[in-house]
Design a protein around this motif. Structure first.
Motif, PDB file in Angstrom:
ATOM      1  N   VAL A 104       0.845  -1.205   0.000  1.00  0.00           N
ATOM      2  CA  VAL A 104       0.000   0.000   0.000  1.00  0.00           C
ATOM      3  C   VAL A 104       0.876   1.250   0.000  1.00  0.00           C
ATOM      4  O   VAL A 104       0.550   2.264  -0.626  1.00  0.00           O
ATOM      5  CB  VAL A 104      -1.023  -0.015   1.171  1.00  0.00           C
ATOM      6  N   LEU A 162      -3.564  -5.303  -4.371  1.00  0.00           N
ATOM      7  CA  LEU A 162      -2.491  -4.305  -4.212  1.00  0.00           C
ATOM      8  C   LEU A 162      -1.329  -4.592  -5.157  1.00  0.00           C
ATOM      9  O   LEU A 162      -0.743  -3.669  -5.724  1.00  0.00           O
ATOM     10  CB  LEU A 162      -2.023  -4.266  -2.749  1.00  0.00           C
ATOM     11  N   GLY A 174      -0.863   3.645   4.092  1.00  0.00           N
ATOM     12  CA  GLY A 174      -0.488   4.039   2.732  1.00  0.00           C
ATOM     13  C   GLY A 174      -0.520   5.545   2.567  1.00  0.00           C
ATOM     14  O   GLY A 174       0.392   6.148   1.978  1.00  0.00           O
TER      15      GLY A 174
END
Ligand code: GLY
Length: 410
Positions: A33, A177, A367
């Motif tokens: 992330v 991701l 993130g």
């Protein structure tokens, strides 16, 4: 972009370095992330991991339990957890769009139940803590709990309904991701980072197990429980994370039994925290043990027995369900159970690790704050309580504020 090259004598590597703005060491959900968000903001990002999308999230159940995982003395962590929980719907929508993959986000809520007087007293305390901290939870009688979840054992003595603790599928989250990173131009090095490269007292990349030297202007150490083991990091800078083993069991709910359980179910059984997470796919994840056993990831008969025994006390019908998988993972535990986010005392080296029981929940906010740090050099205000320097600075009384401020100013 940082373009410095390195002498092979210093790094011991034979390969010519490739330059990136950021090298993320570790391709679990936290590393991914961070990489994805940083790449979205225009940075050239590389990730080093033999198996991106693996790590503790391969084993995690994926409860987004900001409210039901609350413990006394962790109010600061609660703020970060709630901030991340609020971001989840938007984060999921954006990630699914960017990756073309679904992540199994389910806004199902959680029911935490008690089987005996001691468990009930503990749950009452948790309810009181919720009220003091302004969190939304509702006390239910045993009968009310069974009305919500008819498969619950007749012995359930009461429970707490928490409408805002949901779930996501961590394996699908990891896969999404990876795909989003690839589409955003993140470069994957499918090899273990063995040694941090330090040039003129600044982190400048890493040497991988396959001999590749990856040069980077900034390095993010996001290797979960392994984060304290990267070579070349000065000892006083190494993050104080330790592995905390969790074993889980996966069952399948055949269509004829559905809906077996409609929401996440939690309980404290004889002092052990147990949870059952039912997915729309029919998977039912039962977790988790919590064992301080170093790097051991053996699935033990005792661990599986205890999980099934306690789950059976809550939901006797589980004995009918097929057992699909058992597994064990290592949570990255930190000294105060909270993550280590931000710059370290070594210029150019940041950490995003130590998420302990909350890695999946804290993925969106991690993130966001790490990308902000990497792009602007500033860690957002709401993450500053989690600077890694809070531990290293503590060793030298009086230096805490100075070290944190200095780290933020670099
Ligand atoms: N978040 C649940 C666990 O770590 O077991």
């Amino acid at each position: 972009m940082h373009t410095e090259t390195h002498t092979t004598a210093r790094t011991g590597a034979r390969t010519r370095p490739r330059a990136a703005d950021v090298l993320v060491v570790g391709g679990g959900i936290i590393g991914l992330v961070t990489a994805w968000r940083a790449a979205q903001r225009g940075l050239a990002v590389a990730v080093a991991d033999p198996e991106p999308g693996g790590g503790a999230a391969r084993v995690a159940a994926g409860m987004l339990a900001a409210v039901t995982e609350l413990h006394y003395g962790e109010e600061r962590l609660l703020e970060l957890s709630l901030a991340s929980a609020r971001r989840y719907p938007q984060f999921v929508a954006e990630l699914e769009e960017a990756s073309g993959r679904e992540v199994g986000h389910r806004a199902c809520g959680t029911l935490a139940v008690a089987l005996d007087a001691d468990d009930r007293a503990e749950l009452r305390e948790l309810h009181a803590l919720h009220r003091r901290t302004g969190l939304d939870s509702e006390w239910l009688t045993g009968r009310e709990c069974r009305r919500l979840e008819p498969m619950l054992a007749p012995g359930v003595r009461g429970g707490l309904r928490v409408g805002d603790d949901h779930q996501v599928d961590p394996r699908r989250l990891g896969a999404a991701l990876v795909a989003a990173c690839e589409r955003a131009g993140v470069v994957f090095h499918r090899s273990l980072a063995e040694r941090l490269t330090v040039v003129r007292d600044r982190a400048a990349g890493a040497v991988l197990a396959d001999g590749t030297a990856v040069a980077a202007g900034q390095v993010v150490l996001a290797a979960g429980s392994l984060s304290g083991r990267l070579g070349g990091v000065p000892p006083e800078v190494l993050p104080p994370v330790r592995p905390v083993k969790g074993q889980v069991v996966r069952l399948a709910v055949p269509p004829a039994y559905a809906p077996f359980l409609s929401r996440n179910l939690r309980a404290v059984v004889r002092g052990c925290h147990l949870y059952l997470v039912p997915r729309e796919s029919g998977e039912l994840v039962i977790g988790a043990t919590s064992e301080e056993q170093g790097w051991d990831t053996t699935v033990t008969a005792g661990g599986v027995y205890e999980l099934l025994r306690d789950a059976h006390e809550l939901l006797p019908g589980i004995t009918e369900l097929p057992l699909v998988e058992t597994g064990a993972g290592l949570r990255p535990g930190s000294p105060d159970n909270a993550p280590l986010l931000g710059p370290t005392a070594l210029p150019g080296l940041h950490t995003a690790t130590g998420h302990y029981r909350n890695g999946v929940l804290l993925t969106p906010v991690t993130g966001e704050v790490m990308a902000e740090l990497l792009v602007t050099g500033e860690l957002p205000e709401h993450a500053r309580a989690f600077l890694p320097t809070r531990f290293t600075a503590a060793a030298a009384p009086g230096a805490r504020a100075d070290a944190a401020t200095a780290a933020l100013q670099r």
